[in-house]
Motif scaffolding. Sequence first.
Motif, PDB file in Angstrom:
ATOM      1  N   CYS A  69      43.675  66.642  29.674  1.00 57.54           N
ATOM      2  CA  CYS A  69      42.642  67.083  30.606  1.00 57.54           C
ATOM      3  C   CYS A  69      42.319  65.973  31.605  1.00 57.54           C
ATOM      4  N   PRO A  70      42.312  66.264  32.899  1.00 56.62           N
ATOM      5  CA  PRO A  70      42.004  65.239  33.899  1.00 56.62           C
ATOM      6  C   PRO A  70      40.513  64.921  33.995  1.00 56.62           C
ATOM      7  N   VAL A  71      39.682  65.716  33.325  1.00 51.74           N
ATOM      8  CA  VAL A  71      38.232  65.494  33.371  1.00 51.74           C
ATOM      9  C   VAL A  71      37.770  64.629  32.209  1.00 51.74           C
ATOM     10  N   CYS A  72      38.181  64.985  30.980  1.00 51.01           N
ATOM     11  CA  CYS A  72      37.725  64.230  29.801  1.00 51.01           C
ATOM     12  C   CYS A  72      38.822  63.342  29.201  1.00 51.01           C
ATOM     13  N   ASP A  73      40.039  63.431  29.720  1.00 50.64           N
ATOM     14  CA  ASP A  73      41.181  62.615  29.265  1.00 50.64           C
ATOM     15  C   ASP A  73      41.609  62.893  27.831  1.00 50.64           C
ATOM     16  N   LYS A  74      41.181  64.009  27.265  1.00 45.41           N
ATOM     17  CA  LYS A  74      41.593  64.349  25.902  1.00 45.41           C
ATOM     18  C   LYS A  74      42.783  65.306  25.943  1.00 45.41           C
ATOM     19  N   SER A  75      43.593  65.237  24.914  1.00 47.75           N
ATOM     20  CA  SER A  75      44.773  66.091  24.833  1.00 47.75           C
ATOM     21  C   SER A  75      44.463  67.356  24.038  1.00 47.75           C
TER      22      SER A  75
ATOM     23  N   MET B 281      43.298  77.782  37.018  1.00 52.80           N
ATOM     24  CA  MET B 281      44.613  78.410  37.016  1.00 52.80           C
ATOM     25  C   MET B 281      45.643  77.335  36.686  1.00 52.80           C
ATOM     26  N   ASN B 282      46.684  77.719  35.981  1.00 51.69           N
ATOM     27  CA  ASN B 282      47.665  76.745  35.492  1.00 51.69           C
ATOM     28  C   ASN B 282      48.139  75.768  36.569  1.00 51.69           C
ATOM     29  N   GLY B 283      48.447  76.279  37.742  1.00 49.86           N
ATOM     30  CA  GLY B 283      48.982  75.429  38.800  1.00 49.86           C
ATOM     31  C   GLY B 283      47.963  74.521  39.445  1.00 49.86           C
ATOM     32  N   ASP B 284      46.680  74.810  39.208  1.00 48.55           N
ATOM     33  CA  ASP B 284      45.614  74.021  39.832  1.00 48.55           C
ATOM     34  C   ASP B 284      44.949  73.040  38.871  1.00 48.55           C
ATOM     35  N   PHE B 285      45.270  73.137  37.587  1.00 53.28           N
ATOM     36  CA  PHE B 285      44.508  72.416  36.569  1.00 53.28           C
ATOM     37  C   PHE B 285      44.475  70.907  36.795  1.00 53.28           C
TER      38      PHE B 285
ATOM     39  N   HIS C  46      45.055  69.292  39.572  1.00 55.14           N
ATOM     40  CA  HIS C  46      44.759  68.906  40.953  1.00 55.14           C
ATOM     41  C   HIS C  46      43.255  68.875  41.196  1.00 55.14           C
ATOM     42  N   VAL C  47      42.619  67.811  40.766  1.00 54.78           N
ATOM     43  CA  VAL C  47      41.181  67.636  40.961  1.00 54.78           C
ATOM     44  C   VAL C  47      40.918  66.236  41.520  1.00 54.78           C
ATOM     45  N   SER C  48      40.004  66.165  42.467  1.00 50.62           N
ATOM     46  CA  SER C  48      39.658  64.886  43.075  1.00 50.62           C
ATOM     47  C   SER C  48      38.622  64.162  42.232  1.00 50.62           C
ATOM     48  N   SER C  49      38.366  62.917  42.558  1.00 49.87           N
ATOM     49  CA  SER C  49      37.365  62.139  41.819  1.00 49.87           C
ATOM     50  C   SER C  49      35.983  62.763  41.973  1.00 49.87           C
ATOM     51  N   THR C  50      35.687  63.284  43.145  1.00 50.35           N
ATOM     52  CA  THR C  50      34.392  63.946  43.363  1.00 50.35           C
ATOM     53  C   THR C  50      34.285  65.200  42.509  1.00 50.35           C
ATOM     54  N   GLN C  51      35.358  65.973  42.449  1.00 54.30           N
ATOM     55  CA  GLN C  51      35.349  67.184  41.633  1.00 54.30           C
ATOM     56  C   GLN C  51      35.215  66.854  40.153  1.00 54.30           C
ATOM     57  N   ILE C  52      35.866  65.791  39.701  1.00 56.33           N
ATOM     58  CA  ILE C  52      35.752  65.378  38.305  1.00 56.33           C
ATOM     59  C   ILE C  52      34.314  65.020  37.975  1.00 56.33           C
ATOM     60  N   ARG C  53      33.652  64.325  38.897  1.00 52.82           N
ATOM     61  CA  ARG C  53      32.241  63.965  38.674  1.00 52.82           C
ATOM     62  C   ARG C  53      31.382  65.222  38.545  1.00 52.82           C
ATOM     63  N   LEU C  54      31.588  66.192  39.422  1.00 52.07           N
ATOM     64  CA  LEU C  54      30.822  67.430  39.377  1.00 52.07           C
ATOM     65  C   LEU C  54      31.085  68.203  38.086  1.00 52.07           C
ATOM     66  N   LEU C  55      32.341  68.236  37.673  1.00 50.35           N
ATOM     67  CA  LEU C  55      32.704  68.947  36.454  1.00 50.35           C
ATOM     68  C   LEU C  55      32.119  68.273  35.214  1.00 50.35           C
TER      69      LEU C  55
ATOM     70  N   ALA D  26      35.592  76.546  39.192  1.00 48.17           N
ATOM     71  CA  ALA D  26      35.942  76.587  40.620  1.00 48.17           C
ATOM     72  C   ALA D  26      34.696  76.518  41.491  1.00 48.17           C
ATOM     73  N   ILE D  27      33.641  77.184  41.062  1.00 50.88           N
ATOM     74  CA  ILE D  27      32.387  77.138  41.814  1.00 50.88           C
ATOM     75  C   ILE D  27      31.796  75.735  41.761  1.00 50.88           C
ATOM     76  N   VAL D  28      31.796  75.144  40.567  1.00 50.28           N
ATOM     77  CA  VAL D  28      31.232  73.808  40.396  1.00 50.28           C
ATOM     78  C   VAL D  28      31.981  72.780  41.237  1.00 50.28           C
ATOM     79  N   LYS D  29      33.298  72.851  41.269  1.00 55.16           N
ATOM     80  CA  LYS D  29      34.079  71.849  42.009  1.00 55.16           C
ATOM     81  C   LYS D  29      34.254  72.210  43.485  1.00 55.16           C
ATOM     82  N   ARG D  30      33.558  73.293  43.909  1.00 55.81           N
ATOM     83  CA  ARG D  30      33.518  73.701  45.323  1.00 55.81           C
ATOM     84  C   ARG D  30      34.912  74.021  45.857  1.00 55.81           C
ATOM     85  N   SER D  31      35.599  74.859  45.127  1.00 48.07           N
ATOM     86  CA  SER D  31      36.944  75.260  45.522  1.00 48.07           C
ATOM     87  C   SER D  31      36.917  76.134  46.772  1.00 48.07           C
ATOM     88  N   MET D  32      38.086  76.297  47.382  1.00 46.05           N
ATOM     89  CA  MET D  32      38.212  77.127  48.568  1.00 46.05           C
ATOM     90  C   MET D  32      38.008  78.591  48.192  1.00 46.05           C
ATOM     91  N   TYR D  33      37.687  79.397  49.214  1.00 47.64           N
ATOM     92  CA  TYR D  33      37.495  80.827  48.984  1.00 47.64           C
ATOM     93  C   TYR D  33      38.685  81.443  48.267  1.00 47.64           C
TER      94      TYR D  33
END
Length: 285
Positions: free
Chosen positions: A54-60, A105-109, A111-120, A155-162
């Motif tokens: 996981c790119p947010v909590c770094d756990k497998s 979604m699998n292909g987006d999992f 792909h998160v920025s540092s700002t999005q990780i903080r929000l998540l 997706a809402i929390v990380k302010r994803s595109m429409y």
Amino acid sequence: MHLMSGLNKFGLNPEDINDLYDEDKAAATGDAPVAATVQTEDETDFVFAKNITCPVCDKSFQTLTVRTSKIRFAGSDDDFRPVYKGIDTIKYGVTSCPHCGYSAMNGDFVHVSSTQIRLLKEQVAAKFKPGSKSVPLLYSYDEAIDRFKLALFSAIVKRSMYSEKAYICLKLSWLYRGLIEQLTADGISTESEELVSAQKAEKYYYKQALDGMTRAVATEHFPICGMNQDTVDLLLAQMNYKLDHWDVASKLVARVLISKSASRHIKDKALDLKNEIIKKIRDVK
């Protein structure tokens, strides 16, 4: 119904999110459909457990993934919902961390920025109540729907595109369609509460998907969700048609038919839809 009803069991409180595409609120908090093959015991032959970090909590953790080499394509509904023999692959389209709740979604999992990780971390992981971390043999429709709702919340929390939020809603609608087909195949009464609820949910998320995709076309660059403009126009035409917005559907179909870039296949589908719209309008009169 509420946009993400059922997420309370994960410790998340999405009650304040009533408008999926309101960025201010988000930041604060042709042919008949192809019947999907319902879930069977053989479905386990088409999936396997894959290791993910996981790119947010770094756990497998492990998530079920479709063995693409084994599935056989059976066709698709007019709105591009894919149908495979023996499995509804849509159920396996989300990766969800059982430790912190972040889902996508699998292909987006990844792909998160540092700002999005903080929000998540602040709005999902800090409140998430982990359930069982064991990997099931397959995902039921109820489990898959929960996972997609978690992806929508993330997706809402990380302010994803429409487009990302709309595509999740579209697939949620398709999941409810698959659930309806399963319940019908099981012989459940057409008046049963479970079936009626699923039908309402299918239409609800379909409307949300149409709203989001329409906004995406007006504000984002193509390709959108991996689709070029002609394909998106045809998808929106099909969706508007299914929701009885015939005037809008007709305009979109006309745009596809005069497009110089549209493929023969897309134009044939658009022509079929044009004939369906004409027939529908004639029948109403």
